[in-house]
Motif scaffolding. Structure first.
Motif, PDB file in Angstrom:
ATOM      1  N   ARG A  39       0.837  -1.201   0.000  1.00  0.00           N
ATOM      2  CA  ARG A  39       0.000   0.000   0.000  1.00  0.00           C
ATOM      3  C   ARG A  39       0.870   1.249   0.000  1.00  0.00           C
ATOM      4  O   ARG A  39       0.625   2.205  -0.746  1.00  0.00           O
ATOM      5  N   GLU A  40       1.895   1.270   0.842  1.00  0.00           N
ATOM      6  CA  GLU A  40       2.791   2.425   0.903  1.00  0.00           C
ATOM      7  C   GLU A  40       3.508   2.644  -0.429  1.00  0.00           C
ATOM      8  O   GLU A  40       3.684   3.781  -0.866  1.00  0.00           O
ATOM      9  N   LEU A  43       1.032   4.223  -2.741  1.00  0.00           N
ATOM     10  CA  LEU A  43       0.841   5.634  -2.403  1.00  0.00           C
ATOM     11  C   LEU A  43       2.014   6.478  -2.881  1.00  0.00           C
ATOM     12  O   LEU A  43       1.831   7.618  -3.335  1.00  0.00           O
ATOM     13  N   ARG A  46       1.495   6.955  -6.496  1.00  0.00           N
ATOM     14  CA  ARG A  46       0.431   7.944  -6.703  1.00  0.00           C
ATOM     15  C   ARG A  46       0.987   9.351  -6.522  1.00  0.00           C
ATOM     16  O   ARG A  46       0.647  10.266  -7.285  1.00  0.00           O
ATOM     17  N   ILE A  85      -6.824  10.123   1.259  1.00  0.00           N
ATOM     18  CA  ILE A  85      -6.707   8.714   1.595  1.00  0.00           C
ATOM     19  C   ILE A  85      -7.250   8.495   3.002  1.00  0.00           C
ATOM     20  O   ILE A  85      -6.885   9.197   3.925  1.00  0.00           O
TER      21      ILE A  85
END
Length: 87
Positions: A39-40, A43, A46, A85
């Motif tokens: 997930r990190e 991100l 992103r 988020i």
């Protein structure tokens, strides 16, 4: 080349087996850390994409958003164009 129903079923079965093996071989806490790390990383990607988008947008007067510096661009609505988020 289109997948046949048999091929699709075989691939689905192999993916399910792979997941089962990983679930049995890797402790839950470890899998949780890997999910968080993934997930990190996403991100971070992103963030890079958001910055690239900002650099491509034009400001009034013909200057690109890059002249404003990172994270300084505001759109017509007064927002910075990022997606919030929720944790």
């Amino acid at each position: 080349m289109a997948k046949t129903p048999l091929t699709a079923r075989l691939l689905d079965t192999l993916m399910e087996l792979q997941e089962e093996v990983l679930n049995e071989a890797i402790p839950e806490q470890t899998r949780s850390h890997f999910r968080s790390a993934r997930r990190e990383a996403l991100l971070g990607i992103r963030s890079l994409i958001d910055e690239a988008i900002e650099r491509t947008q034009e400001r009034p007067g013909g200057q690109g958003a890059a002249a404003q510096g990172p994270g300084k661009h505001r759109d017509a609505h007064g927002t910075d164009g990022t997606i919030p988020i929720e944790d």
